[in-house]
Design an enzyme around this catalytic site. Structure first.
Site, PDB file in Angstrom:
ATOM      1  N   GLN A  51     -13.547   6.618   6.484  1.00  0.00           N
ATOM      2  CA  GLN A  51     -12.647   7.773   6.473  1.00  0.00           C
ATOM      3  C   GLN A  51     -12.528   8.454   7.833  1.00  0.00           C
ATOM      4  O   GLN A  51     -11.694   9.344   8.008  1.00  0.00           O
ATOM      5  CB  GLN A  51     -13.112   8.800   5.449  1.00  0.00           C
ATOM      6  CG  GLN A  51     -12.999   8.282   4.024  1.00  0.00           C
ATOM      7  CD  GLN A  51     -13.357   9.372   3.044  1.00  0.00           C
ATOM      8  OE1 GLN A  51     -14.514   9.569   2.741  1.00  0.00           O
ATOM      9  NE2 GLN A  51     -12.363  10.100   2.571  1.00  0.00           N
ATOM     10  N   CYS A  88      -9.714  12.844  -2.855  1.00  0.00           N
ATOM     11  CA  CYS A  88     -10.249  12.172  -1.671  1.00  0.00           C
ATOM     12  C   CYS A  88      -9.652  12.806  -0.419  1.00  0.00           C
ATOM     13  O   CYS A  88      -8.451  13.069  -0.369  1.00  0.00           O
ATOM     14  CB  CYS A  88      -9.893  10.689  -1.742  1.00  0.00           C
ATOM     15  SG  CYS A  88     -10.527   9.749  -0.358  1.00  0.00           S
ATOM     16  N   HIS A 130     -17.741   7.207  -5.908  1.00  0.00           N
ATOM     17  CA  HIS A 130     -16.553   7.333  -5.057  1.00  0.00           C
ATOM     18  C   HIS A 130     -16.860   6.888  -3.618  1.00  0.00           C
ATOM     19  O   HIS A 130     -16.100   6.123  -3.012  1.00  0.00           O
ATOM     20  CB  HIS A 130     -16.078   8.796  -5.096  1.00  0.00           C
ATOM     21  CG  HIS A 130     -14.869   9.097  -4.276  1.00  0.00           C
ATOM     22  ND1 HIS A 130     -13.664   9.468  -4.820  1.00  0.00           N
ATOM     23  CD2 HIS A 130     -14.680   9.089  -2.925  1.00  0.00           C
ATOM     24  CE1 HIS A 130     -12.783   9.659  -3.847  1.00  0.00           C
ATOM     25  NE2 HIS A 130     -13.375   9.446  -2.682  1.00  0.00           N
ATOM     26  N   GLU A 131     -17.993   7.351  -3.086  1.00  0.00           N
ATOM     27  CA  GLU A 131     -18.322   7.044  -1.690  1.00  0.00           C
ATOM     28  C   GLU A 131     -18.766   5.584  -1.517  1.00  0.00           C
ATOM     29  O   GLU A 131     -18.457   4.957  -0.503  1.00  0.00           O
ATOM     30  CB  GLU A 131     -19.391   8.008  -1.152  1.00  0.00           C
ATOM     31  CG  GLU A 131     -19.008   9.484  -1.197  1.00  0.00           C
ATOM     32  CD  GLU A 131     -17.650   9.812  -0.578  1.00  0.00           C
ATOM     33  OE1 GLU A 131     -17.230   9.112   0.358  1.00  0.00           O
ATOM     34  OE2 GLU A 131     -17.012  10.759  -1.056  1.00  0.00           O
TER      35      GLU A 131
HETATM   36 NI    NI Z   1     -12.752   9.579  -0.705  1.00  0.00          NI
END
Ligand code: NI
Length: 163
Positions: A51, A88, A130-131
């Site tokens: 990210q 997110c 999620h991560e």
């Molecule tokens: Ni995310």
């Protein structure tokens, strides 16, 4: 410490399986400091290396009382079910309701390279999942049916234009 720019959908790095973390050195600590700062700056509860454009299996989180760095994360156990909104930072935090296991056990390495296991329920378990997905090149919208996924992408593009 520095705030890094967030990599947003549909950048290619978000869809790549991350490379394993192999160096547990000062540079990794600095990277994680930056990741925490970037995450807090955007009021997120978790942030994975892809990210911020870095193709590594690494995430940081501070969610529901669980604060940690996870290098080379794996989910080794899940059970139960929860349903709730998920968002997110790479998609403007646009929420979608997504069922997830209610319990998850994470196995990962800390900043020294030491393996650990950590169990979580509810929101923190959702964050683990999620991560870890980010480290596998997966976004939460990949779990949604096509129509709902496209709706989130449409909303995201609209928000980007308004910004
Ligand atoms: Ni995310």
């Amino acid at each position: 410490m520095a705030i890094r720019p967030i990599t947003e959908y549909p950048e290619g790095v978000l869809a790549k399986v991350g490379k394993p973390v192999t160096e547990f050195d000062e540079k990794l600590k600095e990277l994680c400091d930056d990741m925490f700062e970037t995450m807090y700056n955007d009021e997120g509860v978790g942030l994975a290396a892809p990210q911020i454009g870095i193709n590594l299996r690494l995430f940081v989180m501070d969610c529901d009382g669980v604060k940690l760095v996870a290098a080379n994360p794996e989910i080794i156990e899940t059970s139960g079910e929860q349903s709730g909104p998920e968002g997110c930072l790479s998609l403007e935090k646009i929420p979608a309701v997504l069922p997830r296991p209610n319990f998850a056990k994470l196995r990962a390495q800390d900043l020294e390279g030491k393996w650990f296991e950590k169990e979580a329920e509810g929101y923190a378990a959702r964050c683990f999942l999620h991560e870890t997905d980010h480290c596998d090149g997966k976004l939460f919208i990949d779990h949604l049916p096509k129509m709902r996924r496209e709706m989130i992408i449409k909303k995201f593009k609209k928000e980007k234009k308004l910004r």
